[in-house]
Scaffold this motif. Structure first.
Motif, mmCIF file in Angstrom:
data_model
loop_
_atom_site.group_PDB
_atom_site.id
_atom_site.type_symbol
_atom_site.label_atom_id
_atom_site.label_comp_id
_atom_site.label_asym_id
_atom_site.label_seq_id
_atom_site.Cartn_x
_atom_site.Cartn_y
_atom_site.Cartn_z
ATOM 1 N N GLN A 123 1.003 -1.508 0.085
ATOM 2 C CA GLN A 123 -0.424 -0.039 -0.185
ATOM 3 C C GLN A 123 0.654 0.955 -0.390
ATOM 4 O OE1 GLN A 123 -2.430 -0.382 3.688
ATOM 5 N NE2 GLN A 123 -3.522 -1.764 2.374
ATOM 6 N N VAL A 124 2.100 1.467 1.095
ATOM 7 C CA VAL A 124 2.989 2.262 0.938
ATOM 8 C C VAL A 124 3.643 2.845 -0.663
ATOM 9 C CG1 VAL A 124 5.013 3.387 2.242
ATOM 10 C CG2 VAL A 124 3.628 2.092 3.209
ATOM 11 N N TRP A 125 3.380 1.734 -0.850
ATOM 12 C CA TRP A 125 4.530 1.981 -2.138
ATOM 13 C C TRP A 125 4.008 2.282 -3.697
ATOM 14 C CZ3 TRP A 125 7.327 -3.563 -1.327
ATOM 15 C CH2 TRP A 125 7.655 -3.413 -0.769
ATOM 16 N N GLN A 126 2.274 1.635 -3.681
ATOM 17 C CA GLN A 126 1.152 2.006 -3.684
ATOM 18 C C GLN A 126 1.494 3.640 -3.911
ATOM 19 O OE1 GLN A 126 0.687 0.311 -7.012
ATOM 20 N NE2 GLN A 126 -0.572 2.255 -7.529
ATOM 21 N N GLY A 127 1.190 3.380 -2.947
ATOM 22 C CA GLY A 127 0.447 5.300 -2.329
ATOM 23 C C GLY A 127 2.360 6.293 -2.971
ATOM 24 N N LEU A 128 3.322 5.686 -2.917
ATOM 25 C CA LEU A 128 4.483 6.315 -3.099
ATOM 26 C C LEU A 128 4.285 7.455 -4.866
ATOM 27 C CD1 LEU A 128 7.336 4.567 -1.164
ATOM 28 C CD2 LEU A 128 6.572 7.149 -1.411
ATOM 29 N N HIS B 241 6.382 15.968 -3.319
ATOM 30 C CA HIS B 241 7.015 15.832 -2.531
ATOM 31 C C HIS B 241 6.092 15.634 -1.289
ATOM 32 C CE1 HIS B 241 7.792 19.709 -0.650
ATOM 33 N NE2 HIS B 241 9.145 19.874 -1.441
ATOM 34 N N ARG B 242 6.081 14.605 -0.720
ATOM 35 C CA ARG B 242 5.077 14.474 0.860
ATOM 36 C C ARG B 242 5.463 14.488 1.791
ATOM 37 N NH1 ARG B 242 2.723 15.916 -2.672
ATOM 38 N NH2 ARG B 242 0.264 15.095 -3.749
ATOM 39 N N SER B 243 5.604 14.346 3.117
ATOM 40 C CA SER B 243 5.735 13.689 3.763
ATOM 41 C C SER B 243 5.196 12.675 4.412
ATOM 42 C CB SER B 243 5.821 14.882 5.730
ATOM 43 O OG SER B 243 3.800 15.122 6.373
ATOM 44 N N TYR B 244 5.848 12.198 5.144
ATOM 45 C CA TYR B 244 5.440 10.721 6.190
ATOM 46 C C TYR B 244 4.565 10.857 6.128
ATOM 47 C CZ TYR B 244 11.009 9.979 5.563
ATOM 48 O OH TYR B 244 11.712 9.072 5.387
ATOM 49 N N ARG B 245 3.630 11.694 7.169
ATOM 50 C CA ARG B 245 2.713 12.287 7.805
ATOM 51 C C ARG B 245 1.821 12.240 7.245
ATOM 52 N NH1 ARG B 245 1.573 12.429 12.604
ATOM 53 N NH2 ARG B 245 3.352 13.563 13.304
ATOM 54 N N GLU C 280 -1.116 9.774 5.854
ATOM 55 C CA GLU C 280 -2.797 10.395 6.020
ATOM 56 C C GLU C 280 -3.522 9.887 4.654
ATOM 57 O OE1 GLU C 280 -2.446 14.963 6.783
ATOM 58 O OE2 GLU C 280 -2.372 13.691 9.148
ATOM 59 N N THR C 281 -3.352 10.229 3.498
ATOM 60 C CA THR C 281 -2.888 9.748 2.494
ATOM 61 C C THR C 281 -3.890 8.293 2.394
ATOM 62 O OG1 THR C 281 -1.728 11.225 1.591
ATOM 63 C CG2 THR C 281 -2.940 9.725 -0.385
ATOM 64 N N LEU C 282 -2.886 7.195 2.996
ATOM 65 C CA LEU C 282 -3.505 6.075 2.811
ATOM 66 C C LEU C 282 -4.130 5.612 3.899
ATOM 67 C CD1 LEU C 282 1.016 4.454 2.688
ATOM 68 C CD2 LEU C 282 -1.556 4.470 1.229
ATOM 69 N N ALA D 101 0.332 6.056 11.178
ATOM 70 C CA ALA D 101 1.510 5.049 11.345
ATOM 71 C C ALA D 101 2.629 5.876 10.444
ATOM 72 C CB ALA D 101 0.274 4.125 10.047
ATOM 73 N N VAL D 102 2.817 6.965 10.881
ATOM 74 C CA VAL D 102 3.825 7.954 10.098
ATOM 75 C C VAL D 102 5.073 6.829 10.175
ATOM 76 C CG1 VAL D 102 5.299 9.330 10.232
ATOM 77 C CG2 VAL D 102 2.803 9.673 11.000
ATOM 78 N N ARG D 103 5.474 5.833 11.242
ATOM 79 C CA ARG D 103 6.707 5.856 11.389
ATOM 80 C C ARG D 103 6.659 4.388 10.712
ATOM 81 N NH1 ARG D 103 9.563 5.417 17.459
ATOM 82 N NH2 ARG D 103 9.242 8.257 17.643
ATOM 83 N N ALA D 104 5.229 3.721 10.299
ATOM 84 C CA ALA D 104 4.864 2.032 9.770
ATOM 85 C C ALA D 104 5.217 2.364 8.054
ATOM 86 C CB ALA D 104 4.344 1.855 10.057
ATOM 87 N N VAL D 105 5.331 4.132 7.493
ATOM 88 C CA VAL D 105 5.495 4.381 6.376
ATOM 89 C C VAL D 105 6.751 4.598 6.302
ATOM 90 C CG1 VAL D 105 5.074 6.253 4.881
ATOM 91 C CG2 VAL D 105 3.158 5.366 6.005
#
Length: 173
Positions: free
Chosen positions: A92-97, A105-109, A113-115, A120-124
């Motif tokens: 999901q994260v890789w697809q979000g990227l 660019h985006r922040s991890y936060r 949030e988009t996901l 889950a900031v650290r998990a992202v």
């Protein structure tokens, strides 16, 4: 049965890239001077693979995509030539990227949030760090909440170069 991993090289403006393929599918793309990362991640995945240097073994669609990217053109990712393995969350994260447009660019936060998982900031960040196909899946487009360049497996100088390249050449793509 031992898995054969073929490694070829791709010259780029940010250094020589190592492209690892299994059964004609890209499983890893990393910077040559960070090849130990590639070996570590793919050895975990394939359990005692046999590594073999094999020039021009990367799928043509992948090398054509990279050539276009470095020439300033973004093409659709050749998904049929990429084999990603990860948890459902990592996928999901890789697809979000891939949803972050070139030149942005985006922040991890913001990505969390988009996901739909703002806590889950650290998990992202961890999933981002485990992205096996740098540049293709643009983990370099994720920065710190304060706008600073943070962690990149290829080094912050490369991350800065990639972001600048995209801002100058690929904006709005």
């Amino acid at each position: 049965m031992t898995t054969q991993i073929h490694v070829s090289r791709f010259p780029s403006p940010v250094g020589l890239l190592s492209l690892a393929t299994v059964d004609n599918h890209l499983v890893h793309l990393d910077f040559e001077d960070h090849e130990d990362r590639m070996h570590k991640l793919q050895t975990r995945r394939f359990r005692q693979p046999e590594w073999q240097e094999q020039p021009h073994s990367a799928p043509k669609a992948i090398t054509e995509w990279l050539e276009a990217y470095f020439a300033g053109v973004i093409q659709p990712l050749p998904w049929s030539q990429i084999r990603l393995t990860g948890t459902e969350f990592q996928q999901q994260v890789w697809q979000g990227l891939t949803g972050i447009p070139a030149g942005e660019h985006r922040s991890y936060r913001a990505l969390a949030e988009t996901l739909g998982n703002p806590k889950a900031v650290r998990a992202v960040a961890r999933a981002n760090a485990l992205n096996p196909v740098a540049i293709l899946i643009p983990c370099h487009r994720v920065i710190g909440a304060d706008g600073s360049l943070t962690g990149y497996a290829g080094g912050l100088e490369r991350k800065a170069w990639l972001l600048d390249h995209e801002a100058r050449n690929l904006k709005g793509v």
